[in-house]
Design a protein around this motif. Structure first.
Motif, short mmCIF file in Angstrom:
data_model
loop_
_atom_site.label_atom_id
_atom_site.label_comp_id
_atom_site.label_asym_id
_atom_site.label_seq_id
_atom_site.Cartn_x
_atom_site.Cartn_y
_atom_site.Cartn_z
N UNK A 32 -8.17 13.43 3.03
CA UNK A 32 -7.25 13.21 4.15
C UNK A 32 -7.47 11.92 4.91
N UNK A 33 -8.45 11.12 4.51
CA UNK A 33 -8.73 9.86 5.20
C UNK A 33 -8.50 8.69 4.25
N UNK A 34 -8.00 7.58 4.81
CA UNK A 34 -7.78 6.38 4.02
C UNK A 34 -8.99 5.47 4.08
N UNK A 35 -9.36 4.92 2.91
CA UNK A 35 -10.40 3.90 2.85
C UNK A 35 -9.72 2.56 3.10
N UNK A 88 -10.78 -0.41 3.95
CA UNK A 88 -11.36 -1.60 3.33
C UNK A 88 -10.95 -1.72 1.87
N UNK A 89 -11.03 -0.60 1.13
CA UNK A 89 -10.63 -0.63 -0.29
C UNK A 89 -9.16 -0.93 -0.43
N UNK A 90 -8.34 -0.39 0.48
CA UNK A 90 -6.90 -0.63 0.44
C UNK A 90 -6.61 -2.11 0.69
N UNK A 91 -7.25 -2.70 1.70
CA UNK A 91 -7.03 -4.11 2.02
C UNK A 91 -7.45 -4.98 0.84
N UNK A 92 -8.62 -4.71 0.28
CA UNK A 92 -9.13 -5.53 -0.82
C UNK A 92 -8.21 -5.47 -2.03
N UNK A 93 -7.71 -4.27 -2.36
CA UNK A 93 -6.83 -4.12 -3.53
C UNK A 93 -5.52 -4.84 -3.31
N UNK A 94 -4.95 -4.71 -2.11
CA UNK A 94 -3.66 -5.35 -1.81
C UNK A 94 -3.81 -6.86 -1.75
N UNK A 95 -4.91 -7.32 -1.18
CA UNK A 95 -5.16 -8.77 -1.11
C UNK A 95 -5.33 -9.36 -2.50
N UNK A 152 0.80 -1.23 0.00
CA UNK A 152 0.00 0.00 0.00
C UNK A 152 0.83 1.28 0.00
N UNK A 153 2.03 1.24 0.61
CA UNK A 153 2.79 2.47 0.84
C UNK A 153 2.97 3.37 -0.38
N UNK A 193 1.10 3.60 -2.84
CA UNK A 193 -0.18 3.77 -3.53
C UNK A 193 -1.25 4.41 -2.66
N UNK A 194 -0.84 5.03 -1.57
CA UNK A 194 -1.82 5.56 -0.61
C UNK A 194 -2.76 6.59 -1.23
N UNK A 195 -2.26 7.32 -2.23
CA UNK A 195 -3.11 8.35 -2.85
C UNK A 195 -4.34 7.74 -3.52
N UNK A 196 -4.26 6.47 -3.92
CA UNK A 196 -5.40 5.82 -4.56
C UNK A 196 -6.54 5.54 -3.58
N UNK A 197 -6.20 5.48 -2.30
CA UNK A 197 -7.19 5.13 -1.28
C UNK A 197 -7.53 6.30 -0.36
N UNK A 198 -7.04 7.48 -0.71
CA UNK A 198 -7.24 8.66 0.14
C UNK A 198 -8.39 9.51 -0.38
N UNK A 199 -9.20 10.00 0.55
CA UNK A 199 -10.28 10.93 0.22
C UNK A 199 -10.42 11.94 1.34
#
Length: 351
Positions: free
Chosen positions: A217-220, A222-229, A206-207, A209-215
């Motif tokens: 100033x907050x991280x999503x 669940x979306x980050x876990x699902x994408x990485x998994x 994730x490190x 690629x954090x901008x893909x899961x940020x909205x």
């Protein structure tokens, strides 16, 4: 590495364990090491020699013990086993193709370097790599291959020259610039600069690629876990959970995690692989080679640096040989032999 080896054999030990002792030394230094091992064997000193390099084992070992997935598989006298059988024991199956080269449609030039130079490191570097092509860069240790890759990726500053992506000039002053232009790199030392070993697989992927899961100033999460998994399963990372620390993985799976973190990036055009299979077992090597073929089939332009001649010859569409900071020869896949590569690399005369 040679100093470390000298330190080990100078302590008057009766048993010396060498773990991948030749991973960062030249062929001439390997020969010196083997001479010292044989000299000490004559004095009654025993060695445990851990290596993934098949050719070395058949030169230096009397017996071989195979381990797989943390379990003992078997022990054989070297004189009673051949390379094919040894590989089968290591991977747990018949490995019919170590270098599964995928024939790809090679397209237009994606990346071009013109007169790149860095003081006291390399000079007059000119080359291009095309869509779907695997360009191998070979040469001896210290030839400047890794330094060139680092400069292209923006880790080190160039002193001059131009780079182009799809015919358009680009300026790269940092890895961030390189990534924006679709250039990514798997480094030579994954443990030191490719991974944060004390963090989880999830964090490592994730490190970048954090901008893909940020909205706002907050991280999503669940979306980050699902994408990485999902990407870890696609690449075949063998782990009970992506929440375990990266340091618990085998070398091959660690390398897959490095690949995963970059594949979440959008618009990858150029993939630089610096020693992509160093220090990983033969089964994982085959899996990494299959991934390389798939990436090329998808249209990536791949630059592969490797010290292993069978890998360079088996996976490359075209090979450039580097010596003392300069490109000194270029070979097509059809005309390449180990002898021709080494002749260029050492400055010998072509036959």
């Amino acid at each position: 590495q040679m100093v470390e080896i000298a330190k080990g054999i100078s302590r008057g030990a009766s048993l010396i364990v060498l773990d991948e002792p030749t991973s960062a030394i030249t062929d001439a230094e390997v020969e010196i090491l083997f001479q010292q091992i044989n000299r000490l064997k004559e004095k009654g000193i025993s060695f445990v020699y851990i290596s993934h390099k098949m050719d070395e084992l058949f030169v230096i070992a009397d017996d071989v013990t195979v381990m797989r997935d943390g379990e003992y598989v078997g022990t054989h006298a070297m004189k009673d086993i051949d390379e094919h059988h040894l590989i089968a024991l290591m991977v747990g199956r018949e490995l019919t193709e170590l270098f599964p080269k995928v024939e790809c449609q090679i397209g237009e030039v994606v990346f071009e370097a013109k007169n790149l130079w860095k003081k006291k490191t390399f000079e007059e570097i000119n080359f291009s790599v095309r869509k779907g092509e695997i360009l191998g860069i070979s040469g001896l240790m210290g030839a400047g291959r890794t330094e060139l890759a680092r400069a292209i990726f923006g880790l080190d500053a160039l002193d001059g020259g131009d780079m182009l992506i799809e015919g358009q000039p680009i300026t790269i002053k940092s890895p961030t610039d390189a990534i924006k232009h679709g250039i990514i790199m798997l480094p030579e030392d994954r443990k030191l600069v490719g991974l944060v070993l004390g963090r989880s697989i999830l964090d490592n992927i994730a490190l970048p690629n954090l901008d893909q899961f940020e909205n706002k100033g907050l991280l999503n999460i669940k979306a980050m876990f699902n994408a990485c998994h999902e990407i870890s399963e696609q690449i075949g990372v063998k782990t009970p959970s992506i929440k375990v620390e990266a340091k618990t993985l085998s070398g091959g799976n660690q390398q897959k995690v490095v690949i995963c973190k970059w594949l979440l990036q959008l618009g990858i055009k150029v993939l630089i692989l610096d020693e992509p299979t160093r220090g990983i077992d033969v089964g994982a090597k085959s899996e990494i080679h299959k991934l390389m073929g798939e990436f090329a089939r998808q249209g990536m332009a791949i630059i592969m640096i490797s010290s292993e001649l069978p890998e360079i010859i088996g996976m490359s569409d075209r090979i450039i040989v580097m010596r003392e900071g300069k490109f000194v020869g270029e070979l097509s896949r059809e005309e390449t032999t180990q002898e021709k590569i080494m002749t260029f690399a050492t400055g010998g005369k072509q036959q």
